[in-house]
Design a protein around this motif. Structure first.
Motif, PDB file in Angstrom:
ATOM      1  N   GLY A 269       7.700  -6.180 -20.697  1.00  0.00           N
ATOM      2  CA  GLY A 269       9.044  -5.886 -20.679  1.00  0.00           C
ATOM      3  C   GLY A 269       8.813  -4.227 -20.374  1.00  0.00           C
ATOM      4  N   GLU A 270       7.962  -3.167 -19.890  1.00  0.00           N
ATOM      5  CA  GLU A 270       7.787  -2.224 -19.918  1.00  0.00           C
ATOM      6  C   GLU A 270       7.132  -1.737 -17.932  1.00  0.00           C
ATOM      7  OE1 GLU A 270       5.290   2.215 -20.202  1.00  0.00           O
ATOM      8  OE2 GLU A 270       4.157   0.363 -21.480  1.00  0.00           O
ATOM      9  N   LEU A 271       8.387  -1.099 -17.977  1.00  0.00           N
ATOM     10  CA  LEU A 271       8.955  -1.097 -16.371  1.00  0.00           C
ATOM     11  C   LEU A 271       7.201   0.167 -15.946  1.00  0.00           C
ATOM     12  CD1 LEU A 271      10.224  -1.696 -13.558  1.00  0.00           C
ATOM     13  CD2 LEU A 271      11.333   0.670 -13.999  1.00  0.00           C
ATOM     14  N   LEU A 272       6.906  -0.675 -14.901  1.00  0.00           N
ATOM     15  CA  LEU A 272       5.029   0.142 -14.251  1.00  0.00           C
ATOM     16  C   LEU A 272       5.630   0.796 -13.401  1.00  0.00           C
ATOM     17  CD1 LEU A 272       2.468  -2.633 -15.245  1.00  0.00           C
ATOM     18  CD2 LEU A 272       3.114  -0.949 -16.923  1.00  0.00           C
ATOM     19  N   SER A 273       5.220   2.204 -12.779  1.00  0.00           N
ATOM     20  CA  SER A 273       5.654   2.696 -11.683  1.00  0.00           C
ATOM     21  C   SER A 273       4.308   3.781 -11.534  1.00  0.00           C
ATOM     22  CB  SER A 273       7.099   3.160 -11.818  1.00  0.00           C
ATOM     23  OG  SER A 273       6.487   4.541 -12.588  1.00  0.00           O
ATOM     24  N   GLY A 274       4.642   3.670 -10.209  1.00  0.00           N
ATOM     25  CA  GLY A 274       3.134   4.852  -9.764  1.00  0.00           C
ATOM     26  C   GLY A 274       3.958   5.560  -7.924  1.00  0.00           C
ATOM     27  N   GLY A 275       3.441   6.419  -7.542  1.00  0.00           N
ATOM     28  CA  GLY A 275       3.790   7.158  -6.241  1.00  0.00           C
ATOM     29  C   GLY A 275       3.260   6.167  -4.620  1.00  0.00           C
ATOM     30  N   GLY A 276       3.783   7.148  -4.407  1.00  0.00           N
ATOM     31  CA  GLY A 276       2.957   6.111  -2.998  1.00  0.00           C
ATOM     32  C   GLY A 276       4.168   6.360  -1.414  1.00  0.00           C
ATOM     33  N   HIS A 277       4.011   7.497  -0.290  1.00  0.00           N
ATOM     34  CA  HIS A 277       4.288   6.727  -0.030  1.00  0.00           C
ATOM     35  C   HIS A 277       4.029   7.204   2.051  1.00  0.00           C
ATOM     36  CE1 HIS A 277       2.244  11.539   0.285  1.00  0.00           C
ATOM     37  NE2 HIS A 277       2.679  11.027   1.506  1.00  0.00           N
ATOM     38  N   PHE A 278       4.773   6.535   3.292  1.00  0.00           N
ATOM     39  CA  PHE A 278       4.168   6.591   4.045  1.00  0.00           C
ATOM     40  C   PHE A 278       3.502   7.637   4.747  1.00  0.00           C
ATOM     41  CE2 PHE A 278       5.148   7.051   8.396  1.00  0.00           C
ATOM     42  CZ  PHE A 278       4.715   5.703   9.454  1.00  0.00           C
ATOM     43  N   ASP A 279       2.470   7.414   5.021  1.00  0.00           N
ATOM     44  CA  ASP A 279       1.205   8.210   5.525  1.00  0.00           C
ATOM     45  C   ASP A 279       0.347   8.016   6.143  1.00  0.00           C
ATOM     46  OD1 ASP A 279      -0.799  10.217   6.065  1.00  0.00           O
ATOM     47  OD2 ASP A 279      -1.419  10.628   3.487  1.00  0.00           O
ATOM     48  N   PRO A 280       1.005   7.577   7.654  1.00  0.00           N
ATOM     49  CA  PRO A 280       0.028   7.322   8.836  1.00  0.00           C
ATOM     50  C   PRO A 280      -1.492   7.319   9.076  1.00  0.00           C
ATOM     51  CG  PRO A 280       1.790   7.974   9.805  1.00  0.00           C
ATOM     52  CD  PRO A 280       2.299   8.657   8.421  1.00  0.00           C
ATOM     53  N   SER A 281      -1.588   9.295   9.036  1.00  0.00           N
ATOM     54  CA  SER A 281      -2.810   9.361   9.274  1.00  0.00           C
ATOM     55  C   SER A 281      -4.008   9.387   8.169  1.00  0.00           C
ATOM     56  CB  SER A 281      -2.842  11.617   8.662  1.00  0.00           C
ATOM     57  OG  SER A 281      -2.058  11.400   9.504  1.00  0.00           O
ATOM     58  N   TYR A 282      -3.355   9.017   6.564  1.00  0.00           N
ATOM     59  CA  TYR A 282      -4.089   8.243   6.029  1.00  0.00           C
ATOM     60  C   TYR A 282      -4.306   6.529   5.564  1.00  0.00           C
ATOM     61  CZ  TYR A 282      -6.052   5.620   1.478  1.00  0.00           C
ATOM     62  OH  TYR A 282      -6.160   5.021   1.048  1.00  0.00           O
ATOM     63  N   GLU A 283      -3.322   5.861   6.601  1.00  0.00           N
ATOM     64  CA  GLU A 283      -3.713   4.970   6.488  1.00  0.00           C
ATOM     65  C   GLU A 283      -3.953   4.231   7.696  1.00  0.00           C
ATOM     66  OE1 GLU A 283       1.155   3.784   6.815  1.00  0.00           O
ATOM     67  OE2 GLU A 283       1.600   4.378   5.191  1.00  0.00           O
ATOM     68  N   GLN A 284      -4.164   4.658   8.708  1.00  0.00           N
ATOM     69  CA  GLN A 284      -4.692   4.454  10.625  1.00  0.00           C
ATOM     70  C   GLN A 284      -6.692   4.436  10.112  1.00  0.00           C
ATOM     71  OE1 GLN A 284      -2.189   4.314  12.504  1.00  0.00           O
ATOM     72  NE2 GLN A 284      -3.725   3.003  13.605  1.00  0.00           N
ATOM     73  N   LYS A 285      -7.006   5.376   9.015  1.00  0.00           N
ATOM     74  CA  LYS A 285      -8.324   5.401   9.381  1.00  0.00           C
ATOM     75  C   LYS A 285      -8.972   3.579   8.470  1.00  0.00           C
ATOM     76  CE  LYS A 285     -12.452   7.607   7.236  1.00  0.00           C
ATOM     77  NZ  LYS A 285     -12.672   8.404   6.454  1.00  0.00           N
ATOM     78  N   PRO A 286      -8.558   3.610   7.922  1.00  0.00           N
ATOM     79  CA  PRO A 286      -9.274   1.844   7.101  1.00  0.00           C
ATOM     80  C   PRO A 286      -8.777   0.934   8.305  1.00  0.00           C
ATOM     81  CG  PRO A 286      -7.135   2.526   5.612  1.00  0.00           C
ATOM     82  CD  PRO A 286      -7.972   3.741   6.792  1.00  0.00           C
ATOM     83  N   TYR A 287      -6.992   1.021   8.761  1.00  0.00           N
ATOM     84  CA  TYR A 287      -7.000   0.454   9.585  1.00  0.00           C
ATOM     85  C   TYR A 287      -7.726   0.212  10.942  1.00  0.00           C
ATOM     86  CZ  TYR A 287      -4.286  -1.318  13.749  1.00  0.00           C
ATOM     87  OH  TYR A 287      -3.398  -1.984  14.833  1.00  0.00           O
ATOM     88  N   LEU A 288      -8.323   0.716  11.109  1.00  0.00           N
ATOM     89  CA  LEU A 288      -9.408   1.130  12.622  1.00  0.00           C
ATOM     90  C   LEU A 288     -10.699   1.044  11.869  1.00  0.00           C
ATOM     91  CD1 LEU A 288      -7.987   3.915  14.918  1.00  0.00           C
ATOM     92  CD2 LEU A 288      -7.562   1.344  14.953  1.00  0.00           C
ATOM     93  N   LYS A 289     -11.108   0.773  10.383  1.00  0.00           N
ATOM     94  CA  LYS A 289     -12.418   0.666   9.516  1.00  0.00           C
ATOM     95  C   LYS A 289     -12.708  -0.842  10.401  1.00  0.00           C
ATOM     96  CE  LYS A 289     -15.313   1.666   6.057  1.00  0.00           C
ATOM     97  NZ  LYS A 289     -15.987  -0.196   6.229  1.00  0.00           N
ATOM     98  N   ASP A 290     -11.403  -1.906   9.135  1.00  0.00           N
ATOM     99  CA  ASP A 290     -11.362  -3.204   9.450  1.00  0.00           C
ATOM    100  C   ASP A 290     -11.606  -3.536  10.703  1.00  0.00           C
ATOM    101  OD1 ASP A 290     -11.542  -3.730   6.918  1.00  0.00           O
ATOM    102  OD2 ASP A 290      -9.145  -3.941   6.448  1.00  0.00           O
ATOM    103  N   LEU A 291     -11.405  -3.104  11.872  1.00  0.00           N
ATOM    104  CA  LEU A 291     -11.352  -3.437  13.345  1.00  0.00           C
ATOM    105  C   LEU A 291     -13.061  -3.229  12.916  1.00  0.00           C
ATOM    106  CD1 LEU A 291     -10.494  -4.637  16.069  1.00  0.00           C
ATOM    107  CD2 LEU A 291     -10.622  -1.697  16.653  1.00  0.00           C
ATOM    108  N   ALA A 292     -13.860  -2.370  13.058  1.00  0.00           N
ATOM    109  CA  ALA A 292     -14.729  -1.581  13.428  1.00  0.00           C
ATOM    110  C   ALA A 292     -16.223  -3.009  12.330  1.00  0.00           C
ATOM    111  CB  ALA A 292     -15.375  -1.456  13.595  1.00  0.00           C
ATOM    112  N   ASP A 293     -15.282  -3.535  11.105  1.00  0.00           N
ATOM    113  CA  ASP A 293     -15.986  -4.635  10.637  1.00  0.00           C
ATOM    114  C   ASP A 293     -16.107  -5.654  11.127  1.00  0.00           C
ATOM    115  OD1 ASP A 293     -16.664  -2.768   9.124  1.00  0.00           O
ATOM    116  OD2 ASP A 293     -15.215  -3.187   7.387  1.00  0.00           O
TER     117      ASP A 293
END
Length: 358
Positions: A269-293
């Motif tokens: 019954g407790e509402l859980l929450s956390g932060g986060g926001h759109f950050d393409p500089s962060y997202e692009q690195k793992p996205y491309l690492k997965d391409l290499a893998d």
């Protein structure tokens, strides 16, 4: 572990994020060359991202460099000719921006060509690498909301801008269960002239093979999920997209510009929450690492691979077909219309001013 040579087309903002991502994975990629028709922009871009070679013509670049990876960050009006160049010069992988095309007929040609050539393809639905998206996926996969029943996705931007992201993320949260059929409605003509042409508002029902039902709302009448200024062209507008996953014992929601929240079995019954926001500089690195893998064979497929990207785009275009032809549309589509769905909307939709004054 191999290192892959990259050639990039496009020196705009999105091209910069791709360049950042490749350079952040410098142990896996060598960003060897960049191309743009704007000579001044090209020179500045190459200097900013330390790219040794520059070209004004994409084919000249590919013929000279013979890269392993061909990446392009161009407007969606230029897709198939660049894909054909990537195939012609035997690149091992193509990484490019969403949407995969402007029209369904072009998307099918691209998909069939890439499958026939055997090259690997990824499309920039990279927001799923954001921490708040990853947390939401973790909650869904843990079973803490029970069995998934319904997925509701929203975006204040029109479907050709952010809707293809949402179609992809809905498939991701639903473990890639394929779409069986859709029913859609589309209204509004203002965005039919956009660089990412689309009706102003799309509302659709999506039935997945595993029984999950999806609902998608994109554009002028979609609900506002982001707090603060929602003016068109402001950052909150462009990050005002969300996916809510409802299960038998709770729900979890992610908002691109405003974190995550959940109510689960274990939260009692407790509402859980956390932060986060759109950050393409962060997202692009793992996205491309997965391409290499993926190229290395370390992972079976990429989370943004061409197959899932095409299926999501086909689903979005099926919402267009459903509206235009007043029928339920079953996927996969056996017959692809040769004509332009966007032009059919221009010819048939009542003229409106949906986005003016928003």
């Amino acid at each position: 572990m191999s290192k892959y040579k990259v050639a990039l087309v496009g020196c705009g903002k999105r091209g910069g994020y791709h360049a950042e991502g490749f350079n952040a994975n410098s142990d896996r990629f060598e960003l060897a060359a960049v191309c743009d028709v704007d000579a001044g922009k090209l020179k500045d871009f190459a200097a900013q991202y330390n790219i040794p070679k520059t070209y004004g013509d994409a084919e000249e670049m590919l013929a000279a460099e013979r890269p392993d990876v061909f990446c392009f960050a161009t407007l969606p009006g230029i897709r198939l000719p660049l894909i054909e160049l990537g195939v012609k010069y035997a690149t091992r992988a193509i990484a490019y921006e969403k949407p995969i095309a402007q029209e369904l007929s072009e998307a099918r040609k691209i998909h069939d060509l890439c499958k026939a050539s055997g090259l690997k393809v990824i499309v920039s639905h990279q927001q799923k690498y954001g921490p708040h998206w990853q947390k939401t996926k973790e909650i869904v996969d843990s079973g803490d909301i029970g069995e998934v029943q319904r997925i509701h996705a929203t975006a204040r931007s029109w479907i050709s801008q952010l809707g293809t992201h949402l179609m992809d993320y809905m498939l991701w949260f639903n473990n890639r269960s394929p779409i069986e059929w859709v029913v859609g409605q589309n209204i509004g003509t203002q965005m039919l002239g956009d660089s990412h042409p689309s009706p102003d508002f799309t509302l659709g029902a999506i039935q997945y093979a595993n029984g999950v039902r999806g609902i998608i709302e994109c554009g002028a009448h979609a609900p506002r999920m982001n707090p603060g200024d929602n003016a068109l062209l402001s950052l909150p507008f462009w990050t005002d997209s969300s996916v809510t996953v409802y299960g038998t014992h709770g729900y979890t929601q992610v908002v691109s510009g405003n974190g995550w929240r959940a109510m689960t079995k274990s939260s009692k019954g407790e509402l859980l929450s956390g932060g986060g926001h759109f950050d393409p500089s962060y997202e692009q690195k793992p996205y491309l690492k997965d391409l290499a893998d993926w190229l290395d064979g370390k992972i079976a497929t990429h989370p943004c691979d061409g197959d899932i990207s095409y299926h999501g785009f086909e689903g979005a275009m099926a919402l267009f077909l459903s509206s235009l032809e007043s029928r339920r549309v079953t996927l996969p589509l056996e017959t692809i219309p040769d004509d332009s769905l966007i032009q059919r909307f221009r010819d048939t939709l009542p003229v409106s001013e949906e986005y003016r004054g928003q």
